[in-house]
Design a protein around this motif. Structure first.
Motif, PDB file in Angstrom:
ATOM      1  N   GLN A  61      -9.554  -9.700   2.784  1.00  0.00           N
ATOM      2  CA  GLN A  61      -8.170 -10.158   2.635  1.00  0.00           C
ATOM      3  C   GLN A  61      -7.198  -8.986   2.585  1.00  0.00           C
ATOM      4  N   ILE A  62      -7.575  -7.915   1.903  1.00  0.00           N
ATOM      5  CA  ILE A  62      -6.715  -6.741   1.837  1.00  0.00           C
ATOM      6  C   ILE A  62      -6.600  -6.087   3.209  1.00  0.00           C
ATOM      7  N   ALA A  63      -7.703  -6.097   3.964  1.00  0.00           N
ATOM      8  CA  ALA A  63      -7.648  -5.567   5.333  1.00  0.00           C
ATOM      9  C   ALA A  63      -6.633  -6.350   6.152  1.00  0.00           C
ATOM     10  N   ARG A  64      -6.630  -7.669   6.002  1.00  0.00           N
ATOM     11  CA  ARG A  64      -5.673  -8.494   6.751  1.00  0.00           C
ATOM     12  C   ARG A  64      -4.243  -8.227   6.308  1.00  0.00           C
ATOM     13  N   LEU A  65      -4.046  -7.965   5.023  1.00  0.00           N
ATOM     14  CA  LEU A  65      -2.704  -7.640   4.530  1.00  0.00           C
ATOM     15  C   LEU A  65      -2.220  -6.326   5.134  1.00  0.00           C
ATOM     16  N   PHE A  66      -3.085  -5.321   5.151  1.00  0.00           N
ATOM     17  CA  PHE A  66      -2.687  -4.045   5.745  1.00  0.00           C
ATOM     18  C   PHE A  66      -2.421  -4.199   7.251  1.00  0.00           C
ATOM     19  N   GLU A  67      -3.225  -5.012   7.928  1.00  0.00           N
ATOM     20  CA  GLU A  67      -2.997  -5.248   9.354  1.00  0.00           C
ATOM     21  C   GLU A  67      -1.641  -5.913   9.583  1.00  0.00           C
ATOM     22  N   ALA A  68      -1.322  -6.899   8.754  1.00  0.00           N
ATOM     23  CA  ALA A  68      -0.039  -7.600   8.877  1.00  0.00           C
ATOM     24  C   ALA A  68       1.124  -6.650   8.629  1.00  0.00           C
ATOM     25  N   THR A  69       0.972  -5.783   7.635  1.00  0.00           N
ATOM     26  CA  THR A  69       2.067  -4.863   7.312  1.00  0.00           C
ATOM     27  C   THR A  69       2.218  -3.793   8.375  1.00  0.00           C
ATOM     28  N   SER A  70       1.111  -3.333   8.939  1.00  0.00           N
ATOM     29  CA  SER A  70       1.188  -2.376  10.042  1.00  0.00           C
ATOM     30  C   SER A  70       1.957  -2.991  11.211  1.00  0.00           C
ATOM     31  N   ALA A  71       1.668  -4.258  11.492  1.00  0.00           N
ATOM     32  CA  ALA A  71       2.376  -4.959  12.575  1.00  0.00           C
ATOM     33  C   ALA A  71       3.843  -5.167  12.221  1.00  0.00           C
ATOM     34  N   ALA A  72       4.136  -5.415  10.950  1.00  0.00           N
ATOM     35  CA  ALA A  72       5.525  -5.594  10.511  1.00  0.00           C
ATOM     36  C   ALA A  72       6.336  -4.322  10.742  1.00  0.00           C
ATOM     37  N   GLU A  73       5.719  -3.178  10.470  1.00  0.00           N
ATOM     38  CA  GLU A  73       6.427  -1.920  10.682  1.00  0.00           C
ATOM     39  C   GLU A  73       6.713  -1.702  12.169  1.00  0.00           C
ATOM     40  N   GLN A  74       5.836  -2.194  13.029  1.00  0.00           N
ATOM     41  CA  GLN A  74       6.097  -2.105  14.468  1.00  0.00           C
ATOM     42  C   GLN A  74       7.324  -2.930  14.860  1.00  0.00           C
TER      43      GLN A  74
END
Length: 202
Positions: A61-74
Motif C-alpha cells: 500500500q505504501i508503494a502505491r502511495l509513493f507511486e501515486a505521489t510521484s505521478a502527482a508531481e509529474q
C-alpha cells in the motif's frame, strides 16, 4: 480534505501564509516556475525510488502511495512547464537522479517534510509574487500544487502512523491538480472539482 462550496483560492482561504524567517530564494514568477519544476522533478524521482523500496520491503500500500505521489508531481511539472514554455519555448525540462532509499518509515517522514515545505513555504511565496505580477495562470497552477502537497504530507504521515496496520484502500489521483484521495468514498476533487470518474487508481 473537505469539499467546499467553491474552489479554494488564495482569495477565499486563510492557509496561504508563508513560514516566517524563510530562507527560500524567491525570484520572478518565471524564475519561480523553473525552481518549482526542478523541485518537483527531484520529488518525483525520489518517490519513485521510495515506491520501489516499499515493494521490496513488503509494503504494497505504501508503494502505491509513493507511486501515486510521484505521478502527482509529474502533473505539477507539466502544468508549470507549460507556463514556462509560453515565455521560453526552448526551455528544457531538468532531470533528477533517484536518491538512495531507506526504510519505508524514514522515507515517509522524508516525503512529508518535503511536502510540508512546499505547501507552507515555497508555494505561498511563489503565489504572492505571481499575484503581484498579475500572472493569473501561475497563481492557479501554484495554488493547486500547494493544496495538493498539503494532502500528500497528510497521506504520508497517516501511512507512517499506520505502517503496521495497513488496509486495502486504493489511492485515487486527480489528473488535473495532483490531489490524492484514499478510499473510494468521494465524488469529486476538493481542490479543482474534477469528477471521480476522471481519477487514476493506484
Amino acid at each position: 480534505m473537505k469539499v467546499r462550496e467553491t474552489v479554494p483560492t488564495p482569495d477565499n482561504s486563510t492557509n496561504f501564509n508563508q513560514m516566517p524567517d524563510s530562507a527560500l530564494v524567491v525570484g520572478t514568477t518565471l524564475d519561480n516556475l523553473k525552481s518549482a519544476i526542478q523541485g518537483e522533478t527531484g520529488a518525483s524521482a525520489k518517490y519513485a525510488a521510495y515506491a520501489k523500496a516499499a515493494k521490496e520491503q513488503g509494503y504494497d500500500q505504501i508503494a502505491r502511495l509513493f507511486e501515486a505521489t510521484s505521478a502527482a508531481e509529474q502533473i505539477h511539472i507539466n502544468l508549470e512547464y507549460g507556463l514556462v514554455a509560453e515565455e521560453e519555448p526552448d526551455f528544457v525540462k531538468p532531470t533528477a537522479e533517484a536518491p538512495e532509499a531507506h526504510q519505508s518509515d524514514l522515507n515517509l517522514i522524508d516525503g512529508a517534510k518535503g511536502e510540508i515545505f512546499e505547501t507552507s513555504d515555497m508555494y505561498p511565496a511563489f503565489i504572492k509574487v505571481a499575484q503581484e505580477e498579475g500572472k493569473t495562470k501561475a497563481v492557479q497552477v501554484f495554488t493547486r500544487a500547494k493544496l495538493a502537497e498539503s494532502v500528500h504530507a497528510e497521506r504520508y504521515l497517516a501511512a507512517y502512523n499506520d505502517l503496521d496496520a495497513a488496509d486495502d484502500d486504493a489511492f485515487y489521483l486527480c489528473p488535473v491538480c495532483g490531489y490524492i484521495h484514499k478510499g473510494d468514498d468521494f465524488e469529486k476533487c476538493p481542490i479543482c472539482f474534477a469528477p471521480k470518474a476522471s481519477f487514476r487508481q493506484f
